[in-house]
Design a protein around this motif. Structure first.
Motif, PDB file in Angstrom:
ATOM      1  N   SER A 146       0.805  -1.007   0.005  1.00 43.56           N
ATOM      2  CA  SER A 146       0.046   0.172   0.063  1.00 43.56           C
ATOM      3  C   SER A 146       0.736   1.267   0.272  1.00 43.56           C
ATOM      4  N   PRO A 147       0.298   2.293  -0.545  1.00 42.97           N
ATOM      5  CA  PRO A 147       1.195   3.691  -0.417  1.00 42.97           C
ATOM      6  C   PRO A 147       1.822   4.092   0.991  1.00 42.97           C
ATOM      7  N   ASP A 148       0.912   3.548   1.890  1.00 43.23           N
ATOM      8  CA  ASP A 148       1.602   4.125   3.285  1.00 43.23           C
ATOM      9  C   ASP A 148       2.470   2.988   3.892  1.00 43.23           C
ATOM     10  N   TRP A 203      -3.351   0.115  -6.307  1.00 42.28           N
ATOM     11  CA  TRP A 203      -3.966   0.740  -4.957  1.00 42.28           C
ATOM     12  C   TRP A 203      -4.345   2.003  -5.625  1.00 42.28           C
ATOM     13  N   ASP A 205      -5.621   4.442  -2.958  1.00 41.25           N
ATOM     14  CA  ASP A 205      -5.030   5.188  -1.827  1.00 41.25           C
ATOM     15  C   ASP A 205      -5.091   4.176  -0.792  1.00 41.25           C
ATOM     16  N   ASN A 206      -4.753   4.430   0.478  1.00 40.02           N
ATOM     17  CA  ASN A 206      -4.327   3.429   1.431  1.00 40.02           C
ATOM     18  C   ASN A 206      -5.622   2.757   2.013  1.00 40.02           C
ATOM     19  N   LYS A 207      -6.919   3.060   1.450  1.00 39.39           N
ATOM     20  CA  LYS A 207      -8.048   2.207   1.799  1.00 39.39           C
ATOM     21  C   LYS A 207      -8.684   1.684   0.627  1.00 39.39           C
ATOM     22  N   ARG A 208      -8.328   1.714  -0.567  1.00 39.55           N
ATOM     23  CA  ARG A 208      -9.000   1.540  -1.930  1.00 39.55           C
ATOM     24  C   ARG A 208      -7.965   0.963  -2.948  1.00 39.55           C
ATOM     25  N   HIS A 241     -12.989  -1.306  -1.325  1.00 35.66           N
ATOM     26  CA  HIS A 241     -12.672  -0.549  -0.354  1.00 35.66           C
ATOM     27  C   HIS A 241     -12.579  -1.489   1.002  1.00 35.66           C
TER      28      HIS A 241
END
Length: 245
Positions: A146-148, A203, A205-208, A241
């Motif tokens: 993930s991005p984070d 990805w 974002d961090n949730k999708r 998500h």
């Protein structure tokens, strides 16, 4: 026999009853250079009434370290090996590696392979008591961070009598060490769990995440074969998500 022992525990959290606070895996920065294959190690400890208890471990030599798995803390792996006559050869065929270079404490064990399909256990060296069985009778296709840099998305495929393999996605938050559920707000609610072939995955974002699948009404052999022969190979993108538990 492998189905009896593995399918019962499929996709559940394995929690060892860690009364003695024993770690599930132990990392050593000094691998045994004399051994290049996984090896079963037995350790005899004296218990009450002068009796001895044999504890079993598997040593996995990696390039820069050695990982030792405590079988007592991983019941599913212990039960699987107890049902095998030639444990030595089965253990030597196991593979343990980091699934992603940015997740230094995370290790993925591939075992019980038949016809290019395997079972997969995920360990966290920073979390001593738990392991996740990510997949059974499947083949790992991809691992995406993930991005984070806190979550790993695992893509698994199963080969069926179809032009394309069927897919499942498993998301793990390795910072909080929990499995995350995925959902979507479209009519394509059942695209996971090896119901559809899934193609490109990104990805957002961090949730999708965004998932592409063949733009066919249903994943039958005829429709997928026809789709394969189309020049455009039209795809449908579905945004998914994380579902808050």
């Amino acid at each position: 026999m492998r189905i009896i022992f593995l399918s019962i525990f499929f996709l559940i959290l394995l929690s060892a009853c860690n009364i003695n606070n024993e770690p599930t895996i132990i990392k050593s920065d000094n691998p045994d250079s004399s051994n290049s294959q996984p090896e079963l190690v037995e350790d005899e400890d004296e218990v009450q009434d002068n009796e001895e208890e044999v504890e079993e471990f598997i040593d996995f030599p990696l390039d820069d370290e050695q990982i030792t798995v405590n079988l007592k803390m991983v019941p599913i792996l212990s039960e699987y090996l107890n049902a095998i006559e030639d444990r030595k050869s089965v253990i030597e065929e196991m593979k343990l590696n980091r699934p992603h270079e940015k997740a230094e404490d995370i290790y993925l064990l591939e075992f019980s392979c038949q016809n290019h399909s395997c079972s997969y256990l995920l360990f966290n060296q920073a979390k001593d008591q738990e392991a996740y069985l990510l997949a059974d009778l499947a083949k790992l296709s991809n691992v995406i961070m993930s991005p984070d840099n806190e979550k790993l998305l695992f893509k698994f495929n199963r080969e069926k009598s179809l032009p394309l393999p069927l897919t499942n996605l498993v998301m793990i938050d390795f910072e909080n060490w929990e499995r995350l559920s995925l959902g979507n707000n479209t009519s394509d609610a059942n695209i996971l769990n090896y119901n559809w072939p899934l193609l490109k995955i990104n990805w957002l974002d961090n949730k999708r995440i965004a998932v592409e699948k063949p733009a066919v009404i249903e994943p039958t052999s005829d429709r997928l074969e026809e789709w394969n022969q189309e020049e455009t190979e039209e795809r449908k993108t579905i945004n998914m998500h994380i579902i808050n538990n």
